[in-house]
Design a protein around this motif. Sequence first.
Motif, PDB file in Angstrom:
ATOM      1  N   ASP A 190     -11.459 -23.728  -2.758  1.00 19.37           N
ATOM      2  CA  ASP A 190     -12.226 -22.590  -2.260  1.00 19.37           C
ATOM      3  C   ASP A 190     -11.294 -21.503  -1.726  1.00 19.37           C
ATOM      4  N   ASP A 191     -10.324 -21.909  -0.891  1.00 26.74           N
ATOM      5  CA  ASP A 191      -9.373 -20.947  -0.315  1.00 26.74           C
ATOM      6  C   ASP A 191      -8.552 -20.249  -1.390  1.00 26.74           C
ATOM      7  N   ASN A 192      -8.157 -21.020  -2.405  1.00 24.72           N
ATOM      8  CA  ASN A 192      -7.308 -20.458  -3.457  1.00 24.72           C
ATOM      9  C   ASN A 192      -8.030 -19.391  -4.269  1.00 24.72           C
ATOM     10  N   LEU A 193      -9.348 -19.539  -4.419  1.00 25.03           N
ATOM     11  CA  LEU A 193     -10.110 -18.501  -5.110  1.00 25.03           C
ATOM     12  C   LEU A 193      -9.957 -17.169  -4.397  1.00 25.03           C
ATOM     13  N   TYR A 194      -9.947 -17.209  -3.051  1.00 24.08           N
ATOM     14  CA  TYR A 194      -9.799 -15.986  -2.257  1.00 24.08           C
ATOM     15  C   TYR A 194      -8.335 -15.543  -2.199  1.00 24.08           C
ATOM     16  N   MET A 195      -7.429 -16.521  -2.146  1.00 29.99           N
ATOM     17  CA  MET A 195      -5.999 -16.180  -2.090  1.00 29.99           C
ATOM     18  C   MET A 195      -5.530 -15.505  -3.373  1.00 29.99           C
ATOM     19  N   GLU A 196      -6.212 -15.801  -4.488  1.00 28.83           N
ATOM     20  CA  GLU A 196      -5.874 -15.125  -5.747  1.00 28.83           C
ATOM     21  C   GLU A 196      -6.007 -13.605  -5.587  1.00 28.83           C
ATOM     22  N   SER A 197      -7.011 -13.180  -4.793  1.00 35.02           N
ATOM     23  CA  SER A 197      -7.211 -11.738  -4.561  1.00 35.02           C
ATOM     24  C   SER A 197      -6.027 -11.147  -3.798  1.00 35.02           C
ATOM     25  N   VAL A 198      -5.497 -11.919  -2.833  1.00 37.49           N
ATOM     26  CA  VAL A 198      -4.334 -11.460  -2.063  1.00 37.49           C
ATOM     27  C   VAL A 198      -3.147 -11.258  -2.997  1.00 37.49           C
ATOM     28  N   PHE A 199      -2.884 -12.262  -3.839  1.00 36.06           N
ATOM     29  CA  PHE A 199      -1.714 -12.184  -4.719  1.00 36.06           C
ATOM     30  C   PHE A 199      -1.929 -11.175  -5.845  1.00 36.06           C
ATOM     31  N   ASP A 200      -3.185 -11.027  -6.306  1.00 35.24           N
ATOM     32  CA  ASP A 200      -3.473  -9.990  -7.310  1.00 35.24           C
ATOM     33  C   ASP A 200      -3.126  -8.618  -6.760  1.00 35.24           C
ATOM     34  N   PHE A 201      -3.477  -8.387  -5.485  1.00 33.87           N
ATOM     35  CA  PHE A 201      -3.171  -7.102  -4.852  1.00 33.87           C
ATOM     36  C   PHE A 201      -1.671  -6.928  -4.676  1.00 33.87           C
ATOM     37  N   LEU A 202      -1.003  -7.990  -4.175  1.00 31.84           N
ATOM     38  CA  LEU A 202       0.441  -7.902  -3.937  1.00 31.84           C
ATOM     39  C   LEU A 202       1.234  -7.771  -5.234  1.00 31.84           C
ATOM     40  N   GLU A 203       0.613  -8.155  -6.360  1.00 25.35           N
ATOM     41  CA  GLU A 203       1.288  -8.060  -7.662  1.00 25.35           C
ATOM     42  C   GLU A 203       0.891  -6.807  -8.432  1.00 25.35           C
ATOM     43  N   GLU A 204       0.091  -5.957  -7.785  1.00 28.59           N
ATOM     44  CA  GLU A 204      -0.215  -4.659  -8.415  1.00 28.59           C
ATOM     45  C   GLU A 204       1.105  -3.927  -8.662  1.00 28.59           C
ATOM     46  N   GLU A 245     -18.882  -5.264  -3.188  1.00 27.61           N
ATOM     47  CA  GLU A 245     -18.946  -3.807  -3.054  1.00 27.61           C
ATOM     48  C   GLU A 245     -20.066  -3.386  -2.093  1.00 27.61           C
ATOM     49  N   LYS A 246     -21.214  -4.067  -2.167  1.00 20.59           N
ATOM     50  CA  LYS A 246     -22.324  -3.735  -1.264  1.00 20.59           C
ATOM     51  C   LYS A 246     -21.985  -4.112   0.169  1.00 20.59           C
ATOM     52  N   LEU A 247     -21.278  -5.229   0.347  1.00 20.60           N
ATOM     53  CA  LEU A 247     -20.850  -5.624   1.684  1.00 20.60           C
ATOM     54  C   LEU A 247     -19.815  -4.649   2.232  1.00 20.60           C
ATOM     55  N   GLN A 262       0.826  -1.202   0.000  1.00 17.85           N
ATOM     56  CA  GLN A 262       0.000   0.000   0.000  1.00 17.85           C
ATOM     57  C   GLN A 262       0.861   1.253   0.000  1.00 17.85           C
ATOM     58  N   ASN A 263       1.955   1.239   0.772  1.00 15.86           N
ATOM     59  CA  ASN A 263       2.856   2.393   0.832  1.00 15.86           C
ATOM     60  C   ASN A 263       3.509   2.676  -0.508  1.00 15.86           C
ATOM     61  N   GLY A 264       3.700   1.626  -1.309  1.00 16.30           N
ATOM     62  CA  GLY A 264       4.381   1.796  -2.586  1.00 16.30           C
ATOM     63  C   GLY A 264       3.470   2.080  -3.761  1.00 16.30           C
ATOM     64  N   MET A 265       2.152   2.090  -3.514  1.00 18.84           N
ATOM     65  CA  MET A 265       1.210   2.330  -4.610  1.00 18.84           C
ATOM     66  C   MET A 265       0.972   3.824  -4.805  1.00 18.84           C
ATOM     67  N   THR A 266       0.573   4.184  -6.011  1.00 19.52           N
ATOM     68  CA  THR A 266       0.335   5.594  -6.324  1.00 19.52           C
ATOM     69  C   THR A 266      -1.069   6.006  -5.897  1.00 19.52           C
ATOM     70  N   LYS A 309     -11.912  -0.821  -7.625  1.00 18.34           N
ATOM     71  CA  LYS A 309     -11.537  -2.240  -7.613  1.00 18.34           C
ATOM     72  C   LYS A 309     -10.428  -2.516  -6.597  1.00 18.34           C
ATOM     73  N   ILE A 310      -9.557  -1.526  -6.403  1.00 20.93           N
ATOM     74  CA  ILE A 310      -8.487  -1.677  -5.411  1.00 20.93           C
ATOM     75  C   ILE A 310      -9.088  -1.834  -4.022  1.00 20.93           C
ATOM     76  N   TYR A 311     -10.119  -1.037  -3.725  1.00 21.97           N
ATOM     77  CA  TYR A 311     -10.759  -1.121  -2.407  1.00 21.97           C
ATOM     78  C   TYR A 311     -11.492  -2.455  -2.235  1.00 21.97           C
ATOM     79  N   ASN A 312     -12.041  -2.982  -3.333  1.00 23.89           N
ATOM     80  CA  ASN A 312     -12.672  -4.308  -3.256  1.00 23.89           C
ATOM     81  C   ASN A 312     -11.637  -5.373  -2.921  1.00 23.89           C
ATOM     82  N   LYS A 313     -10.462  -5.255  -3.540  1.00 23.85           N
ATOM     83  CA  LYS A 313      -9.381  -6.214  -3.251  1.00 23.85           C
ATOM     84  C   LYS A 313      -8.915  -6.089  -1.797  1.00 23.85           C
ATOM     85  N   ILE A 314      -8.742  -4.845  -1.345  1.00 20.90           N
ATOM     86  CA  ILE A 314      -8.301  -4.625   0.032  1.00 20.90           C
ATOM     87  C   ILE A 314      -9.327  -5.179   1.010  1.00 20.90           C
ATOM     88  N   ASN A 315     -10.613  -4.980   0.698  1.00 15.49           N
ATOM     89  CA  ASN A 315     -11.666  -5.490   1.573  1.00 15.49           C
ATOM     90  C   ASN A 315     -11.636  -7.022   1.639  1.00 15.49           C
TER      91      ASN A 315
END
Length: 593
Positions: free
Chosen positions: A310-324, A196-198, A106-110, A118-124
């Motif tokens: 099931d877990d990997n579907l959610y973990m993809e979001s973690v790695f997608d964010f970390l690979e931004e 997003e609604k959640l 997060q500190n390194g992102m612009t 979409k970034i906030y959805n990933k963070i959530n």
Amino acid sequence: MKQSKTIFKTLKFVYCSSKRTVILIAIFTFLLGLIVPINTYIWSKFINVLFSSYESNVIPKLVFVLILIWCLWIVQMILQKANKYLKDMLTDHLNLKITESILNKQNGMTMSQFDNPKIYNKINKINTEGLSRSISVTNNLILLLQNIVSFIGTAVILVTYNPILLILLCFVFIPILAIDIKISTGLYEIYNERIEKLRLVTCLKDLMLRYENIKEIKIYNMGSFLLNRITDTYKKYLNQDKVIRKCNMKKQIWGEIGEYISKFCFTLYVIIDGITKQKDIGTIILYINTIDILMQNIGDIEFVLSEMYDDNLYMESVFDFLEEPMQHREGKKKLENINSIELKDIYFKYPNTEKYILENINLKLYKEKSYLLVGENGAGKTTLVKILCGLYEPTSGEIYINGENIKKYDLESYRKRIGVVFQDFIHFPLSVEDNIKLGNIDDYENDDSFNKMAELVGVDDIVNKLPEGYKTQLQNEWMDGTELSIGQWQKIAIARGLFSNGSVLIMDEPTASLDSLAENEIFQCIKTTLNKQISIIISHRYSMAQIVDKIIVISNNTIAEEGQFTELIRKGGKFYKYYSVQADRYKKGKYDE
């Protein structure tokens, strides 16, 4: 293919959180898995010895086998306790690793990346699921290893009896695995649709619990409305989930009925075959237990695989964010001081929008000079400040620092030369001292500068009334916390900006929340600091107009006019209009009194 990559990334992530802990867990889990087939085999021998009690010396044999079994129990208990301890420690290491990775990212992102919802959805997703899913993957991998070891050891026993049975056992669970994977995929798609609604619901809950919001919520009686908005969303999803879960439950019941029918058939076959071939009772029980253990192992493996999917579907979001993509600027040159800033042909529009917020901005700013930015709301003043701070890059145009393109300089060293008091400054839930000193982390221990700035702004008057002085914990949400008024917070924010000791000092509406006396104090304070650096003030109050070196008027997203106070008044343009309206209002107020 993508799933296997995610599993590998998760494994690597977990391993890097605590290598020693992961290795020990793997060793202990392997040994726990090995104990199961050994224990099954020894029990079959015990039963055979028990049923041959007519032989001589049977008691010593029984005692010997029982001692072996007892030893296995002790070893199993120790390994289980040690594994639990290690898993708890790994959870803590993993929590630290995830928190560190996400906040570093997060500190390194612009800033422009944070303009994308979409970034906030990933963070959530990461905040709500990241840690629990990482731990779940870890626990499932441990369970998978234990069951695979147990399966291999037990399968060896069954293969010596009838290898076809082993193949049939494996085939039984393929439909169950397919059902579970289909259910997991469906649930993840539903989660993505709702995210997003959640997130909005979570935001509303947090908003209702914030101390500074409670008064307005009560005055306008918003509580019931907001509560209904939150509960209506939950109830809607609750009704949907009821239907979905019923459907999934029926699928799983039919799958498991098939599993129990298969287990009955296999057990019946072993009993009939054993009786027909006149096998020992211990051998028949060995094969029945083997089938039972294998079905349990295969069932656990199937469950673990579906859970990991099931877990990997959610973990993809973690790695997608970390690979931004991280913030990157080629410039390596360190900046020691800022003597001048030039903006040349600057155009800017926010990401994913077409409207330009700034157009054709040409501006030169010099050391030991002060500037007042004025203009209507939404004219682009704050956006211009964000560009000056290096938070955004212009859509087009160039910025020059000390005559050189800003891209040549290291961005971090550039930002260290800037002190800013934003209009929406942060209220840190820390002490008064921390709230000010966070303006210059590198000079945190400089108490002389700290005391000077605090006194200059009038923070010392606030602190003298607090129970622990500068060490007082701020905000009522914490034990022994003290809440300040908006004006008092404003003074602390200004002190933080001054403590930065930057070459550039930017203040966005620095007196917006202050009363007349406090505004005058800050006015005098700003007056004494104006000519020590490049000073930029944004304000709708024009009391500072006569003490700055230049006034810059932003209108229709560009610089409409600039010059000294007397020059712009004489010109009778935009600034004259703004100033006259405010001056007339003050005069009218005096007359009414």
